[in-house]
Design an enzyme around this catalytic site. Structure first.
Site, mmCIF file in Angstrom:
data_model
loop_
_atom_site.group_PDB
_atom_site.id
_atom_site.type_symbol
_atom_site.label_atom_id
_atom_site.label_comp_id
_atom_site.label_asym_id
_atom_site.label_seq_id
_atom_site.Cartn_x
_atom_site.Cartn_y
_atom_site.Cartn_z
ATOM 1 N N TYR A 47 0.928 -1.220 -0.040
ATOM 2 C CA TYR A 47 -0.065 0.012 -0.011
ATOM 3 C C TYR A 47 0.852 1.347 -0.093
ATOM 4 O O TYR A 47 0.269 2.430 0.058
ATOM 5 C CB TYR A 47 -1.154 -0.015 1.138
ATOM 6 C CG TYR A 47 -1.947 -1.064 1.164
ATOM 7 C CD1 TYR A 47 -2.424 -1.648 -0.070
ATOM 8 C CD2 TYR A 47 -2.536 -1.598 2.325
ATOM 9 C CE1 TYR A 47 -3.325 -2.560 -0.043
ATOM 10 C CE2 TYR A 47 -3.569 -2.445 2.330
ATOM 11 C CZ TYR A 47 -4.039 -3.086 1.246
ATOM 12 O OH TYR A 47 -4.956 -4.078 1.093
ATOM 13 N N LYS A 91 3.837 -15.355 1.192
ATOM 14 C CA LYS A 91 3.829 -16.270 -0.014
ATOM 15 C C LYS A 91 5.227 -16.341 -0.501
ATOM 16 O O LYS A 91 5.704 -15.821 -1.298
ATOM 17 C CB LYS A 91 3.142 -15.431 -1.059
ATOM 18 C CG LYS A 91 1.484 -15.365 -0.722
ATOM 19 C CD LYS A 91 0.779 -16.584 -0.974
ATOM 20 C CE LYS A 91 0.704 -17.097 -2.456
ATOM 21 N NZ LYS A 91 0.020 -18.375 -2.977
#
Ligand code: NAD
Length: 368
Positions: free
Chosen positions: A142, A192
């Site tokens: 972000y 991930k």
């Protein structure tokens, strides 16, 4: 006797309504448990814009930086929809988070037994659930650069960058391990690492901190997509989950809905320890200003009261009193008391916002 400072920012819509009920609880702890808070109240969001032409006055920001904890109601409302972006009520909240450098966002998913039927999952999967998602709040995709929409050849390309430094990962990992030590002593870190380098660094850094300082805490790792699946399959396997900004945004909303209503969800955002050892801290319900029910006595004050319970536990080291408050809420709910958002059973007359606050104060007195 303790004297701790608390800045209360009720904000807009149902914010001031639910905060009145929190003040009753604070007063109860002052009169009955010797918790003497030095409370100041100020404006934020649309209320601050109306008074000062800005969603957060500099003086309020200074106060926030100098108290032990800030408790906020909610900001926003249709009246402010057409304001310039820089003046919108939400900018007040974002400024608080940024200038207090609140990098660790705590979102508990706690299911009160009396409300287990409210979850979209089976009762046995959620009854007694008590997990905590720790989301990194000030970095990641972000905020990463480069970002933007550019033109390449004859089409546009949208770009965002996932970027984490070791120190950013380290401080949020520490926050999760410290939290786990006060709870079930287990941390599951989610990223991930199978497809993202930032995930590889995340995993290595969490492992490094674990080995160096927290080897007594049980640590596991999970890919965030598998974590989302496990959260819905058997959430009680988790104690503390620590994850980045993007995955945390999604996983905390998923976990929140395991427990039913928005009117029940508290949160805390913590930063670095101050001189007195307490972390910089902002506590607030997850819900917004709910303009559709504002001013009607329909708001559920429990999310905001539970946010105060988090302040008792994480800013003021009053875990026993936080337990007392949470158990009093459980007791009120187990007797069938419900606000409008918790209705479902025919024939139950809902309590108003202030009746729910009064019922919790009564249960606190019964707990003595
Ligand atoms: P919302 O959370 O205000 O409301 C969503 C729905 O949940 C509404 O139907 C509302 O009535 C209900 N609800 C929310 N809290 C409740 C409570 N305590 N008791 C009973 N019912 C409750 O979200 P929204 O409608 O998308 O946003 C309204 C305004 O709030 C917008 O201006 C938005 O920007 C702002 N907002 C602020 C925050 C914040 O202050 N942290 C968070 C989200 C939204």
């Amino acid at each position: 006797m303790s004297k701790s400072s608390l800045l209360i920012l009720p904000g807009d819509g149902i914010g001031p309504e639910v905060m009145v009920e929190v003040r009753k609880i604070i007063d109860w702890f002052g009169s009955n448990r010797g918790l003497d808070f030095d409370v100041t109240e100020d404006l934020v969001g649309g209320a601050a814009y109306d008074a000062h032409g800005t969603p957060l006055h500099d003086e309020t920001m200074t106060k926030a930086l100098n108290v032990d904890a800030v408790l906020l109601g909610a900001v926003g409302g249709p009246k402010y929809d057409n304001l310039d972006f820089s003046l919108k009520p939400e900018r007040g909240l974002l400024r608080l988070r940024k200038e207090m450098d609140l990098y660790s966002n705590l979102r508990p998913a706690q299911c009160f037994d009396a409300l287990a039927d409210f979850s979209s999952l089976k009762t046995e999967v959620v009854a007694g659930l008590d997990i905590m998602i720790v989301r990194e709040l000030t970095s990641g995709i972000y905020f990463g650069e480069p970002r933007g929409i550019i033109t390449e050849g004859n089409e546009r390309v949208g770009i965002n960058t996932q970027r984490y430094t070791e120190s950013e990962i380290e401080r949020v990992a520490r926050s999760a391990f410290e939290l786990a030590k006060r709870r079930g002593n287990k941390v599951c870190s989610m990223e991930k690492a199978n497809v993202m380098e930032s995930g590889v660094l995340w995993r290595q850094t969490v492992d490094k901190i674990h080995q160096a300082d927290y080897s007594d805490v049980e640590l596991s790792h999970m890919y965030a997509d598998a974590g989302a699946m496990q959260l819905c399959r058997w959430p009680k396997q988790f104690d503390v989950i620590v994850t980045d900004n993007l995955f945390g945004d999604i996983l905390s909303d998923t976990a929140a809905m395991l427990t039913g209503s928005l009117g029940m969800l508290p949160s805390a955002s913590l930063g670095a320890p101050m001189e007195n050892g307490r972390p910089k801290a902002l506590y607030e319900p997850v819900h917004g200003s709910a303009p559709d029910i504002a001013g009607q006595g329909k708001a559920n004050p429990i999310a905001c009261i539970l946010s105060f319970a988090m302040a008792l536990r994480y800013s003021f080291d009053e875990g026993v009193e936080a337990d007392r408050l949470e158990q009093s809420i459980e007791s009120v709910l187990s007797k069938g008391a419900r606000t409008h958002d918790l209705l479902g059973v025919e024939g139950v007359t809902p309590l108003s916002t202030s009746e729910m606050g009064d019922a919790i104060v009564e249960a606190l007195t019964d707990s003595m």
